[in-house]
Design a protein around this motif. Sequence first.
Motif, PDB file in Angstrom:
ATOM      1  N   LEU A   1      15.919  -8.374  20.193  1.00 20.49           N
ATOM      2  CA  LEU A   1      17.142  -7.914  19.542  1.00 20.49           C
ATOM      3  C   LEU A   1      16.961  -6.546  18.908  1.00 20.49           C
ATOM      4  CD1 LEU A   1      18.149 -11.227  17.744  1.00 20.49           C
ATOM      5  CD2 LEU A   1      18.855 -10.419  20.011  1.00 20.49           C
ATOM      6  N   LEU A   2      15.721  -6.240  18.518  1.00 27.16           N
ATOM      7  CA  LEU A   2      15.449  -4.968  17.853  1.00 27.16           C
ATOM      8  C   LEU A   2      14.014  -4.554  18.121  1.00 27.16           C
ATOM      9  CD1 LEU A   2      16.448  -2.838  15.661  1.00 27.16           C
ATOM     10  CD2 LEU A   2      15.151  -4.216  14.060  1.00 27.16           C
ATOM     11  N   TYR A   3      13.835  -3.292  18.407  1.00 28.04           N
ATOM     12  CA  TYR A   3      12.505  -2.708  18.521  1.00 28.04           C
ATOM     13  C   TYR A   3      12.581  -1.327  17.890  1.00 28.04           C
ATOM     14  CZ  TYR A   3       8.391  -0.430  20.338  1.00 28.04           C
ATOM     15  OH  TYR A   3       7.219   0.259  20.430  1.00 28.04           O
ATOM     16  N   ARG A   4      11.712  -1.074  16.922  1.00 26.73           N
ATOM     17  CA  ARG A   4      11.670   0.238  16.254  1.00 26.73           C
ATOM     18  C   ARG A   4      10.229   0.704  16.180  1.00 26.73           C
ATOM     19  NH1 ARG A   4      16.619   1.631  13.443  1.00 26.73           N
ATOM     20  NH2 ARG A   4      15.379   3.433  12.928  1.00 26.73           N
ATOM     21  N   GLU A   5      10.034   2.010  16.323  1.00 29.20           N
ATOM     22  CA  GLU A   5       8.721   2.622  16.175  1.00 29.20           C
ATOM     23  C   GLU A   5       8.772   3.625  15.040  1.00 29.20           C
ATOM     24  OE1 GLU A   5       7.577   4.610  19.733  1.00 29.20           O
ATOM     25  OE2 GLU A   5       7.341   2.767  20.865  1.00 29.20           O
ATOM     26  N   TRP A   6       7.676   3.678  14.285  1.00 30.56           N
ATOM     27  CA  TRP A   6       7.554   4.688  13.241  1.00 30.56           C
ATOM     28  C   TRP A   6       6.328   5.560  13.464  1.00 30.56           C
ATOM     29  CZ3 TRP A   6       9.084  -0.299  12.041  1.00 30.56           C
ATOM     30  CH2 TRP A   6      10.387  -0.418  11.556  1.00 30.56           C
ATOM     31  N   ASN A   7       5.248   4.948  13.863  1.00 24.14           N
ATOM     32  CA  ASN A   7       3.990   5.665  13.941  1.00 24.14           C
ATOM     33  C   ASN A   7       3.157   5.073  15.075  1.00 24.14           C
ATOM     34  OD1 ASN A   7       1.800   7.264  13.313  1.00 24.14           O
ATOM     35  ND2 ASN A   7       1.105   5.946  11.659  1.00 24.14           N
ATOM     36  N   ARG A   8       3.628   5.221  16.286  1.00 20.42           N
ATOM     37  CA  ARG A   8       2.912   4.666  17.439  1.00 20.42           C
ATOM     38  C   ARG A   8       2.395   5.827  18.286  1.00 20.42           C
ATOM     39  NH1 ARG A   8       5.068   0.269  21.892  1.00 20.42           N
ATOM     40  NH2 ARG A   8       3.036  -0.137  22.788  1.00 20.42           N
ATOM     41  N   PRO A   9       1.114   6.115  18.192  1.00 22.77           N
ATOM     42  CA  PRO A   9       0.590   7.303  18.863  1.00 22.77           C
ATOM     43  C   PRO A   9       0.502   7.193  20.386  1.00 22.77           C
ATOM     44  CG  PRO A   9      -1.146   6.144  17.694  1.00 22.77           C
ATOM     45  CD  PRO A   9       0.131   5.447  17.371  1.00 22.77           C
TER      46      PRO A   9
ATOM     47  N   ILE B   1       8.098  -9.472  14.052  1.00 22.71           N
ATOM     48  CA  ILE B   1       6.723  -9.029  14.204  1.00 22.71           C
ATOM     49  C   ILE B   1       6.626  -7.608  13.675  1.00 22.71           C
ATOM     50  CG2 ILE B   1       4.846  -8.546  15.820  1.00 22.71           C
ATOM     51  CD1 ILE B   1       7.665 -10.608  17.065  1.00 22.71           C
ATOM     52  N   LEU B   2       5.709  -7.383  12.767  1.00 20.75           N
ATOM     53  CA  LEU B   2       5.490  -6.055  12.209  1.00 20.75           C
ATOM     54  C   LEU B   2       4.041  -5.665  12.491  1.00 20.75           C
ATOM     55  CD1 LEU B   2       6.749  -3.745  10.571  1.00 20.75           C
ATOM     56  CD2 LEU B   2       6.010  -4.918   8.504  1.00 20.75           C
ATOM     57  N   VAL B   3       3.853  -4.543  13.182  1.00 17.01           N
ATOM     58  CA  VAL B   3       2.525  -4.051  13.517  1.00 17.01           C
ATOM     59  C   VAL B   3       2.225  -2.871  12.599  1.00 17.01           C
ATOM     60  CG1 VAL B   3       1.043  -3.124  15.341  1.00 17.01           C
ATOM     61  CG2 VAL B   3       2.827  -4.787  15.910  1.00 17.01           C
ATOM     62  N   THR B   4       1.105  -2.964  11.876  1.00 17.17           N
ATOM     63  CA  THR B   4       0.778  -1.970  10.859  1.00 17.17           C
ATOM     64  C   THR B   4      -0.686  -1.538  10.969  1.00 17.17           C
ATOM     65  OG1 THR B   4       0.162  -3.700   9.290  1.00 17.17           O
ATOM     66  CG2 THR B   4       2.447  -2.926   9.199  1.00 17.17           C
ATOM     67  N   HIS B   5      -1.086  -0.694  10.048  1.00 17.10           N
ATOM     68  CA  HIS B   5      -2.475  -0.263   9.918  1.00 17.10           C
ATOM     69  C   HIS B   5      -3.328  -1.497   9.628  1.00 17.10           C
ATOM     70  CE1 HIS B   5      -6.018   1.614   8.142  1.00 17.10           C
ATOM     71  NE2 HIS B   5      -5.664   2.694   8.832  1.00 17.10           N
ATOM     72  N   PRO B   6      -4.558  -1.560  10.130  1.00 14.99           N
ATOM     73  CA  PRO B   6      -5.376  -2.766   9.952  1.00 14.99           C
ATOM     74  C   PRO B   6      -5.727  -3.110   8.509  1.00 14.99           C
ATOM     75  CG  PRO B   6      -6.651  -1.034  11.037  1.00 14.99           C
ATOM     76  CD  PRO B   6      -5.237  -0.561  10.955  1.00 14.99           C
TER      77      PRO B   6
ATOM     78  N   ALA C   1       0.867  -1.181   0.000  1.00 18.11           N
ATOM     79  CA  ALA C   1       0.000   0.000   0.000  1.00 18.11           C
ATOM     80  C   ALA C   1       0.900   1.227   0.000  1.00 18.11           C
ATOM     81  CB  ALA C   1      -0.888   0.004   1.232  1.00 18.11           C
ATOM     82  N   THR C   2       0.322   2.374  -0.213  1.00 23.94           N
ATOM     83  CA  THR C   2       1.132   3.582  -0.213  1.00 23.94           C
ATOM     84  C   THR C   2       1.065   4.253   1.144  1.00 23.94           C
ATOM     85  OG1 THR C   2      -0.727   4.857  -1.011  1.00 23.94           O
ATOM     86  CG2 THR C   2       0.802   3.981  -2.670  1.00 23.94           C
ATOM     87  N   GLY C   3       2.114   5.004   1.481  1.00 26.31           N
ATOM     88  CA  GLY C   3       2.145   5.727   2.739  1.00 26.31           C
ATOM     89  C   GLY C   3       2.843   4.935   3.825  1.00 26.31           C
ATOM     90  N   ASN C   4       3.129   5.613   4.922  1.00 27.20           N
ATOM     91  CA  ASN C   4       3.793   4.961   6.034  1.00 27.20           C
ATOM     92  C   ASN C   4       2.772   4.612   7.106  1.00 27.20           C
ATOM     93  OD1 ASN C   4       5.558   4.001   7.906  1.00 27.20           O
ATOM     94  ND2 ASN C   4       6.258   5.996   8.570  1.00 27.20           N
ATOM     95  N   ASN C   5       2.270   3.397   7.058  1.00 26.22           N
ATOM     96  CA  ASN C   5       1.301   2.937   8.035  1.00 26.22           C
ATOM     97  C   ASN C   5       1.889   1.937   9.008  1.00 26.22           C
ATOM     98  OD1 ASN C   5      -0.857   4.504   7.074  1.00 26.22           O
ATOM     99  ND2 ASN C   5      -1.192   3.050   5.424  1.00 26.22           N
ATOM    100  N   ALA C   6       3.204   1.750   8.991  1.00 29.24           N
ATOM    101  CA  ALA C   6       3.848   0.842   9.933  1.00 29.24           C
ATOM    102  C   ALA C   6       3.915   1.518  11.297  1.00 29.24           C
ATOM    103  CB  ALA C   6       5.246   0.484   9.458  1.00 29.24           C
ATOM    104  N   HIS C   7       3.573   0.772  12.322  1.00 33.33           N
ATOM    105  CA  HIS C   7       3.631   1.310  13.678  1.00 33.33           C
ATOM    106  C   HIS C   7       4.926   0.917  14.369  1.00 33.33           C
ATOM    107  CE1 HIS C   7      -0.429   2.631  13.198  1.00 33.33           C
ATOM    108  NE2 HIS C   7      -0.913   1.404  13.118  1.00 33.33           N
ATOM    109  N   MET C   8       5.256  -0.388  14.348  1.00 35.94           N
ATOM    110  CA  MET C   8       6.460  -0.851  15.041  1.00 35.94           C
ATOM    111  C   MET C   8       6.879  -2.221  14.544  1.00 35.94           C
ATOM    112  SD  MET C   8       4.518  -1.247  18.607  1.00 35.94           S
ATOM    113  CE  MET C   8       2.793  -1.052  18.258  1.00 35.94           C
ATOM    114  N   ILE C   9       8.141  -2.556  14.835  1.00 34.45           N
ATOM    115  CA  ILE C   9       8.688  -3.868  14.500  1.00 34.45           C
ATOM    116  C   ILE C   9       9.450  -4.395  15.709  1.00 34.45           C
ATOM    117  CG2 ILE C   9      10.842  -2.991  13.514  1.00 34.45           C
ATOM    118  CD1 ILE C   9      10.627  -5.269  11.419  1.00 34.45           C
ATOM    119  N   TYR C  10       9.326  -5.697  15.917  1.00 31.92           N
ATOM    120  CA  TYR C  10      10.083  -6.397  16.957  1.00 31.92           C
ATOM    121  C   TYR C  10      10.853  -7.515  16.284  1.00 31.92           C
ATOM    122  CZ  TYR C  10       6.496  -4.595  20.237  1.00 31.92           C
ATOM    123  OH  TYR C  10       5.631  -3.821  20.954  1.00 31.92           O
TER     124      TYR C  10
END
Length: 169
Positions: free
Chosen positions: A36-44, A115-120, A18-27
């Motif tokens: 080993l890794l935790y990153r946030e992009w869009n976690r309100p 684990i990748l948490v994204t827009h539903p 999909a287009t746009g940055n709808n990723a919230h976080m990755i583990y």
Amino acid sequence: MQFFGGSEISPSPPAPTATGNNAHMIYVFNRNGVCLLYREWNRPLRTLNSQQDHKLMFGLLFSLKSLTAKMDPIGADKGNLGVPQLPGQGCSFHSFRTNTYKLSFMESPSGVKIILVTHPRTSDLRESLKYIYNLYVEYVVKNPLYTPGSPIRCELFNTTLDQYVRGIA
């Protein structure tokens, strides 16, 4: 170069879903449950400290894997609920969706969990998770300065991961 699932690391990753940055976080967890890794992009909303958050996520994965193995209508050997399954054993899950997010999951044969948490409304991310795993192998595992089991601090991996994840979800 082939690492997982028949895909190769190449300059052309799987097409964005999909287009746009709808990723919230990755583990990224190792087989022992160490994050080993935790990153946030869009976690309100942040409600837990990071250590509690990591434990909660790993516990959720452990429970879901056990439940899917126990509920498997085909497998004759159900095992005990809560007993860990080897990667590739029994029934497994790839994602679940709520009204506010979608959690996509992949476990490698070596027990690395991504684990990748994204827009539903994000579509299937299995190929994207395999590509992220291949990035992990290429930039982290093959790095002679990386100590297995320690947090990932490879700048090239982080930069490449950021660019890719911002494009997929």
